[in-house]
Design a protein around this motif. Structure first.
Motif, PDB file in Angstrom:
ATOM      1  N   VAL A  17      12.310  18.541  51.220  1.00 27.73           N
ATOM      2  CA  VAL A  17      12.961  17.742  50.186  1.00 27.73           C
ATOM      3  C   VAL A  17      14.463  17.986  50.171  1.00 27.73           C
ATOM      4  O   VAL A  17      15.208  17.242  49.558  1.00 27.73           O
ATOM      5  CB  VAL A  17      12.354  18.035  48.800  1.00 27.73           C
ATOM      6  CG1 VAL A  17      10.905  17.596  48.774  1.00 27.73           C
ATOM      7  CG2 VAL A  17      12.456  19.509  48.436  1.00 27.73           C
ATOM      8  N   SER A  18      14.927  19.044  50.808  1.00 30.01           N
ATOM      9  CA  SER A  18      16.348  19.288  50.984  1.00 30.01           C
ATOM     10  C   SER A  18      16.520  20.045  52.287  1.00 30.01           C
ATOM     11  O   SER A  18      15.571  20.618  52.810  1.00 30.01           O
ATOM     12  CB  SER A  18      16.916  20.115  49.813  1.00 30.01           C
ATOM     13  OG  SER A  18      16.424  21.429  49.850  1.00 30.01           O
ATOM     14  N   GLY A  23      19.110  23.844  57.458  1.00 26.68           N
ATOM     15  CA  GLY A  23      18.856  22.489  57.903  1.00 26.68           C
ATOM     16  C   GLY A  23      17.412  22.078  58.008  1.00 26.68           C
ATOM     17  O   GLY A  23      17.106  20.893  58.153  1.00 26.68           O
ATOM     18  N   SER A  24      16.489  23.042  57.956  1.00 27.51           N
ATOM     19  CA  SER A  24      15.070  22.728  58.094  1.00 27.51           C
ATOM     20  C   SER A  24      14.356  22.603  56.757  1.00 27.51           C
ATOM     21  O   SER A  24      13.156  22.316  56.724  1.00 27.51           O
ATOM     22  CB  SER A  24      14.375  23.811  58.938  1.00 27.51           C
ATOM     23  OG  SER A  24      14.767  23.720  60.283  1.00 27.51           O
ATOM     24  N   GLY A  25      15.064  22.828  55.667  1.00 22.73           N
ATOM     25  CA  GLY A  25      14.433  22.803  54.359  1.00 22.73           C
ATOM     26  C   GLY A  25      14.026  24.201  53.926  1.00 22.73           C
ATOM     27  O   GLY A  25      14.579  25.197  54.394  1.00 22.73           O
ATOM     28  N   THR A 155      15.603  12.752  61.922  1.00 20.63           N
ATOM     29  CA  THR A 155      16.189  13.287  63.149  1.00 20.63           C
ATOM     30  C   THR A 155      17.062  14.510  62.892  1.00 20.63           C
ATOM     31  O   THR A 155      17.022  15.487  63.647  1.00 20.63           O
ATOM     32  CB  THR A 155      17.023  12.201  63.856  1.00 20.63           C
ATOM     33  OG1 THR A 155      16.170  11.105  64.174  1.00 20.63           O
ATOM     34  CG2 THR A 155      17.646  12.743  65.131  1.00 20.63           C
ATOM     35  N   VAL A 156      17.841  14.490  61.815  1.00 18.83           N
ATOM     36  CA  VAL A 156      18.727  15.622  61.533  1.00 18.83           C
ATOM     37  C   VAL A 156      17.923  16.891  61.278  1.00 18.83           C
ATOM     38  O   VAL A 156      18.341  17.995  61.661  1.00 18.83           O
ATOM     39  CB  VAL A 156      19.662  15.298  60.336  1.00 18.83           C
ATOM     40  CG1 VAL A 156      18.873  15.133  59.042  1.00 18.83           C
ATOM     41  CG2 VAL A 156      20.730  16.367  60.196  1.00 18.83           C
ATOM     42  N   VAL A 157      16.751  16.757  60.679  1.00 22.39           N
ATOM     43  CA  VAL A 157      15.894  17.919  60.443  1.00 22.39           C
ATOM     44  C   VAL A 157      15.242  18.364  61.743  1.00 22.39           C
ATOM     45  O   VAL A 157      15.121  19.572  62.013  1.00 22.39           O
ATOM     46  CB  VAL A 157      14.838  17.602  59.366  1.00 22.39           C
ATOM     47  CG1 VAL A 157      13.873  18.778  59.193  1.00 22.39           C
ATOM     48  CG2 VAL A 157      15.506  17.279  58.039  1.00 22.39           C
TER      49      VAL A 157
END
Length: 228
Positions: A17-18, A23-25, A155-157
């Motif tokens: 969720v963030s 970067g992976s949450g 993609t960013v994750v």
């Protein structure tokens, strides 16, 4: 052996969720997830017969039983596991310490954890050192490295997952340079050697396909155990 519904290991953790600090949450609650835990009698038998124990996450929940059969067929060895979907390395090492106190540990230990440490990569190295202290220098610790890039995330994750996987694997490699009894199973490198394996051997960017990915990963673990 304690086994719960297989659907619980479909994701490594709760949906992102963030992006979190890396970067992976963030690692979600995992304590209600699927797990496979050998009975006390099974663990005692494995220790007494100098078999193999496995501490794993959701990939091991899916693949651990097949690994146990493979070890029995190829090496004639007994097998026990503590695998829990979503658990970070710290939780697996906690249980490793419990098993050491309650049962002792056999000569060969497989650690198939680290995928859920992508959410906090800097914490991983200390847990590897902790596991090796518990094992001691006379036992072989076979550790499967990490390949996570969750295809059901943006993609960013996915990029962050890959970067954090490589960060974890670097820490594992550094630990191996200090500990001769630590043997790495190069799962990530096996997948990278032929890029199509990311699709044939992984079903969601982290869990193995069955039987292709499962067989490949378990074969790599078997090879490392044979030479440990």
């Amino acid at each position: 052996m304690h086994l719960e519904a297989p659907s619980a290991h479909a994701k490594a953790a709760a949906p992102v969720v963030s992006s979190g600090d890396y970067g992976s949450g963030a690692l979600g609650s995992w304590q209600a997830n699927n797990r496979v835990i050998s009975s006390s009698a099974e663990v005692r038998h494995v220790v007494a017969s100098d078999g193999v124990v496995l501490f794993g996450d959701s990939i091991a929940v899916q693949d651990g039983a097949a690994l146990g059969r493979l070890l029995g067929q190829q090496l004639g060895t007994s097998f026990a596991q503590y695998s829990w979907a979503g658990q970070p390395t710290s939780a697996a090492v906690d249980e490793m310490a419990v098993w050491d106190r309650e049962y002792g540990l056999p000569r060969r230990i497989v650690m198939a954890v680290g995928s859920n440490d992508i959410f906090d990569p800097p914490a991983f190295a200390a847990q590897v050192e902790r596991a090796l202290r518990i094992a001691g220098p006379q036992r072989s610790v076979v550790w499967v490295d990490v390949q996570v890039s969750r295809t059901d995330e943006p993609t960013v994750v996915q990029v962050a997952d890959q970067r954090n996987s490589e960060w974890i694997n670097l820490q594992l490699s550094q630990a191996a340079s200090r500990h001769p009894n630590l043997r790495i199973v190069h799962w990530a490198e096996f997948l990278a050697a032929r890029p199509e394996r990311l699709h044939t051997d992984l079903r969601d960017g982290r869990h193995t396909t069955v039987p292709t990915g499962q067989n490949a990963r378990n074969a790599l673990i078997l090879r490392a155990i044979r030479t440990s």
